[in-house]
Enzyme design. Sequence first.
Site, mmCIF file in Angstrom:
data_model
loop_
_atom_site.group_PDB
_atom_site.id
_atom_site.type_symbol
_atom_site.label_atom_id
_atom_site.label_comp_id
_atom_site.label_asym_id
_atom_site.label_seq_id
_atom_site.Cartn_x
_atom_site.Cartn_y
_atom_site.Cartn_z
ATOM 1 N N ASP A 90 64.388 -67.048 27.272
ATOM 2 C CA ASP A 90 63.571 -66.143 26.464
ATOM 3 C C ASP A 90 62.441 -65.592 27.331
ATOM 4 O O ASP A 90 62.247 -66.040 28.457
ATOM 5 C CB ASP A 90 63.011 -66.858 25.234
ATOM 6 C CG ASP A 90 62.542 -68.253 25.566
ATOM 7 O OD1 ASP A 90 62.021 -68.441 26.688
ATOM 8 O OD2 ASP A 90 62.673 -69.147 24.729
ATOM 9 N N ASP A 134 51.725 -75.952 34.125
ATOM 10 C CA ASP A 134 52.058 -77.230 34.757
ATOM 11 C C ASP A 134 52.408 -77.106 36.244
ATOM 12 O O ASP A 134 51.728 -77.631 37.104
ATOM 13 C CB ASP A 134 53.143 -77.985 33.974
ATOM 14 C CG ASP A 134 54.299 -77.122 33.509
ATOM 15 O OD1 ASP A 134 54.375 -75.946 33.928
ATOM 16 O OD2 ASP A 134 55.149 -77.619 32.744
ATOM 17 N N ASP A 181 58.365 -64.577 27.644
ATOM 18 C CA ASP A 181 57.009 -64.712 27.117
ATOM 19 C C ASP A 181 56.108 -63.724 27.842
ATOM 20 O O ASP A 181 56.332 -63.403 29.013
ATOM 21 C CB ASP A 181 56.464 -66.117 27.377
ATOM 22 C CG ASP A 181 57.307 -67.192 26.702
ATOM 23 O OD1 ASP A 181 57.943 -66.866 25.684
ATOM 24 O OD2 ASP A 181 57.341 -68.328 27.204
HETATM 25 P P1 ATP Z 1 62.363 -73.297 29.616
HETATM 26 O O1 ATP Z 1 62.000 -72.395 28.479
HETATM 27 O O2 ATP Z 1 63.458 -72.836 30.476
HETATM 28 O O3 ATP Z 1 62.503 -74.713 29.184
HETATM 29 P P2 ATP Z 1 59.709 -72.715 30.448
HETATM 30 O O4 ATP Z 1 59.034 -72.861 31.763
HETATM 31 O O5 ATP Z 1 59.773 -71.365 29.853
HETATM 32 O O6 ATP Z 1 61.123 -73.343 30.608
HETATM 33 P P3 ATP Z 1 58.358 -73.481 28.049
HETATM 34 O O7 ATP Z 1 58.249 -74.830 27.429
HETATM 35 O O8 ATP Z 1 59.049 -72.398 27.333
HETATM 36 O O9 ATP Z 1 59.001 -73.714 29.471
HETATM 37 O O10 ATP Z 1 56.874 -73.040 28.380
HETATM 38 C C1 ATP Z 1 56.520 -71.761 28.862
HETATM 39 C C2 ATP Z 1 55.444 -71.887 29.928
HETATM 40 O O11 ATP Z 1 54.294 -72.537 29.383
HETATM 41 C C3 ATP Z 1 55.830 -72.724 31.129
HETATM 42 O O12 ATP Z 1 56.507 -71.953 32.088
HETATM 43 C C4 ATP Z 1 54.491 -73.204 31.626
HETATM 44 O O13 ATP Z 1 53.859 -72.209 32.364
HETATM 45 C C5 ATP Z 1 53.717 -73.407 30.345
HETATM 46 N N1 ATP Z 1 53.846 -74.790 29.853
HETATM 47 C C6 ATP Z 1 54.763 -75.275 28.997
HETATM 48 N N2 ATP Z 1 54.604 -76.573 28.758
HETATM 49 C C7 ATP Z 1 53.533 -76.948 29.473
HETATM 50 C C8 ATP Z 1 52.844 -78.181 29.661
HETATM 51 N N3 ATP Z 1 53.248 -79.287 29.037
HETATM 52 N N4 ATP Z 1 51.775 -78.182 30.459
HETATM 53 C C9 ATP Z 1 51.351 -77.058 31.085
HETATM 54 N N5 ATP Z 1 51.970 -75.876 30.966
HETATM 55 C C10 ATP Z 1 53.047 -75.805 30.173
HETATM 56 MG MG MG Z 2 60.558 -70.827 27.865
#
Ligand code: ATP
Ligand code: MG
Length: 458
Positions: A72, A148, A74
């Site tokens: 997705d 993170d 963001d």
């Molecule tokens: P995916 O959606 O493929 O699992 P993602 O990186 O997009 O991976 P999400 O959980 O959708 O993960 O979160 C979006 C963004 O928010 C991450 O890329 C990161 O920058 C931030 N983020 C998410 N969870 C955390 C966390 N626990 N601590 C710090 N930043 C976070």
């Molecule tokens: Mg994501």
Amino acid sequence: MITDTIKRFVGQLFKQRSHGAQHIPKEKHGIDRRNVSRHAIKVCEVLQHEGYQAYIVGGAVRDLIVGLEPKDFDVATNATPEQIRPLFRRARIIGRRFQLVHVVFGQEIIETSTFRAPASILNTTDDHGRILRDNEFGTHEQDAARRDFTINALYYDPTTETVIDFHRGVEDLKKRTVNMIGDPRTRYREDPVRMLRAVRFAVKLNGKISPATREPLQSMANLIENVPASRLFDEMLKLLTCGHAMECLQQLRQDGLHHGMLPLLDVVLEQPGGQAFIELALDRTDHRVRAGKTVSPSFLFAALLWHQVDLRWKQRIKNGEPTIQAIMQAADSVLDEQTEKLAIQKRFSSDMREIWFMQPRFEKRLPKAIWRILEQPRIRAAVDFLQLRAAAHEFDSVLAQWWMDLVNADDSTRARMVEDLGKLPRELGSGASKSRTRRRRRGPRPGIPEHSNAPTID
Ligand code: ATP
Ligand code: MG
């Protein structure tokens, strides 16, 4: 008109003020704009047109750079939710603690959030260092620092096609290294789920966790106990549906992250027997994920816990309990143990029960019962599950295929299939799986074909 120009000018000024950041051109990051969601581009364009900063951020940028298809998209911006919402026809503000905006385009939702400051700046952690509040707006730079890993803190501007990188994330990404932003110990203390995320991203990228980011994992693993069960469940689900489930589980074990915190993992990784079934289930899930198909969490968890249910079910039957009652009791005891920590939500656990409870009913093919079975809402999943059992050689594969064909058939074909059963010799018609499994072990009985070819499950 004039206000537009001023807004844009201010926006440009802000853009240039993100010093400390690298501005990486298209030739270096390699993102092909055609792979970017046009709705995410639209959201950025509208916001930028209003003079705000707006970037695609996080997982989507990471995945685009390494050539994976993002799940997705963001967007991060310096506009506040109240400023964002009126700019789009279908947009709603969500969240109580930290508000963000869902901009809706048909099936696609672009999650649009305002730059946020990191917890360390806000000084809002509990005695263990866990974040209590991180709901303050911040600058672009602060927004990058609160993320993170360096690979998750990349901002793509679809207008200029540059990536803004405060923490050398593109470099880490090219090396396929998961590197924490800031001091790893502090950041794990703030949010222990980051330990699981580190493992998931390393596996997903077919890379590694940097030594400094990996080193604290073993000693800090117990902090995961403080994470609310529902959040743990969400993360576990992400892990199992990232397309590399088994590798993730193995990596978790290597890093000492599986113990105690998830009784499910203890079951999956430590118990002898049942691995073949779990490997098949996870493999099937991985294939579905990689082919862009959906995965049902209930099916997945039903498969992961099946071995335990099966063991307890058989034990109860041995103790003289009736089959159906025995499987219900077995299911309850397994689920009770798991939900204490993992919070498998009600809607999933009731589906899991249905999938399990259908299994004994496939053993007999009595016409009246067949029609009742076909009316069950979870029949498709249950028959799919039966295929998995057949592939693991615990159910007759031909019989499993018969059920699958029946479920897929139209009404008249179904009627014919059920009618045809009457023409079979009695023992073939009702075909109990247990007698067949025994038969296979002992070798075929005369006149009864031996079916050992398990069908592929997908
Ligand atoms: P995916 O959606 O493929 O699992 P993602 O990186 O997009 O991976 P999400 O959980 O959708 O993960 O979160 C979006 C963004 O928010 C991450 O890329 C990161 O920058 C931030 N983020 C998410 N969870 C955390 C966390 N626990 N601590 C710090 N930043 C976070
Ligand atoms: Mg994501």
